[in-house]
Design an enzyme around this catalytic site. Structure first.
Site, PDB file in Angstrom:
ATOM      1  CG  HIS A 246      -0.159   0.062   2.513  1.00 57.55           C
ATOM      2  ND1 HIS A 246       0.359   1.216   3.040  1.00 57.55           N
ATOM      3  CD2 HIS A 246       0.199  -0.940   3.362  1.00 57.55           C
ATOM      4  CE1 HIS A 246       0.998   0.950   4.162  1.00 57.55           C
ATOM      5  NE2 HIS A 246       0.915  -0.369   4.383  1.00 57.55           N
TER       6      HIS A 246
ATOM      7  CD  GLU B 171       2.268  -5.813   8.037  1.00 56.13           C
ATOM      8  OE1 GLU B 171       2.491  -7.047   8.082  1.00 56.13           O
ATOM      9  OE2 GLU B 171       2.956  -5.016   7.390  1.00 56.13           O
TER      10      GLU B 171
END
Length: 192
Positions: free
Chosen positions: A9, A83
């Site tokens: 990202h 994550e």
């Protein structure tokens, strides 16, 4: 053969402040949006069949920015691409981490093994369901580094925001192709 571009990202305010994000849902900042657009430009030289992401907003928005440029709509989000959860350490700065947990053992932290297993599970599922496809998946730096290590046995460098790592799945296993735009020597097949 399935081809995968695993993209980190773009930047968030917590990235800029060097805070540990983990699975906290922190959105992209303006720099992150520019980074996502640059990643999209790098991906325009290929034909892509599928666009997916982690459900966290920073990954989903990065995917949507990429999709607008490559002509795909994000078709799914996968919790397995999130994550690593860092428990009580999420939101802490590097200084805070060192002061409070110098051993790196954060209360409530997910194990690296668990994160790697769930990430690879999603990627294996994508290869199984979309054989021969070219897939863009937007995820997170820690997960990407863990996948690199698991697939190649190599130490993975830092993955920059909007960095692109590519893999090929030969029908049996994933092979690392590039990391942050640099080619790597692929792992030799294991002898039976």
């Amino acid at each position: 053969m399935t081809f995968l571009a695993l993209v980190r990202h773009g930047e968030t305010e917590w990235n800029a402040e060097r805070r540990l994000q983990g699975s906290s849902d922190i959105p992209l900042n303006d720099t992150g949006r520019v980074q996502a657009a640059r990643a999209a430009e790098l991906l325009t030289g290929s034909t892509w069949d599928l666009l997916v992401s982690s459900p966290l907003s920073r990954a989903a928005e990065t995917a949507d920015i990429i999709g607008a440029r490559i002509g795909l709509t994000r078709s799914a989000t996968y919790p397995g691409l999130v994550e690593r959860h860092f428990g009580e350490a999420e939101g802490a700065t590097d200084e805070d981490l060192w002061d409070r947990w110098p051993d790196g053992r954060y209360p409530g932290m997910e194990s690296r093994t668990s994160m790697t297993r769930r990430g690879l599970g999603v990627l294996d599922d994508l290869a199984s369901r979309h054989p021969g496809a070219s897939v863009v998946a937007v995820s997170h730096g820690g997960l990407i580094r863990s996948v690199i290590g698991a697939v190649s046995g190599l130490w993975a460098p830092r993955i920059p925001n909007a960095g692109i790592t590519t893999f090929r799945h030969d029908g049996t296993q994933w092979n690392l192709h590039t990391v942050n735009g640099y080619g790597v020597v692929e792992r030799a097949p294991v002898e039976p």
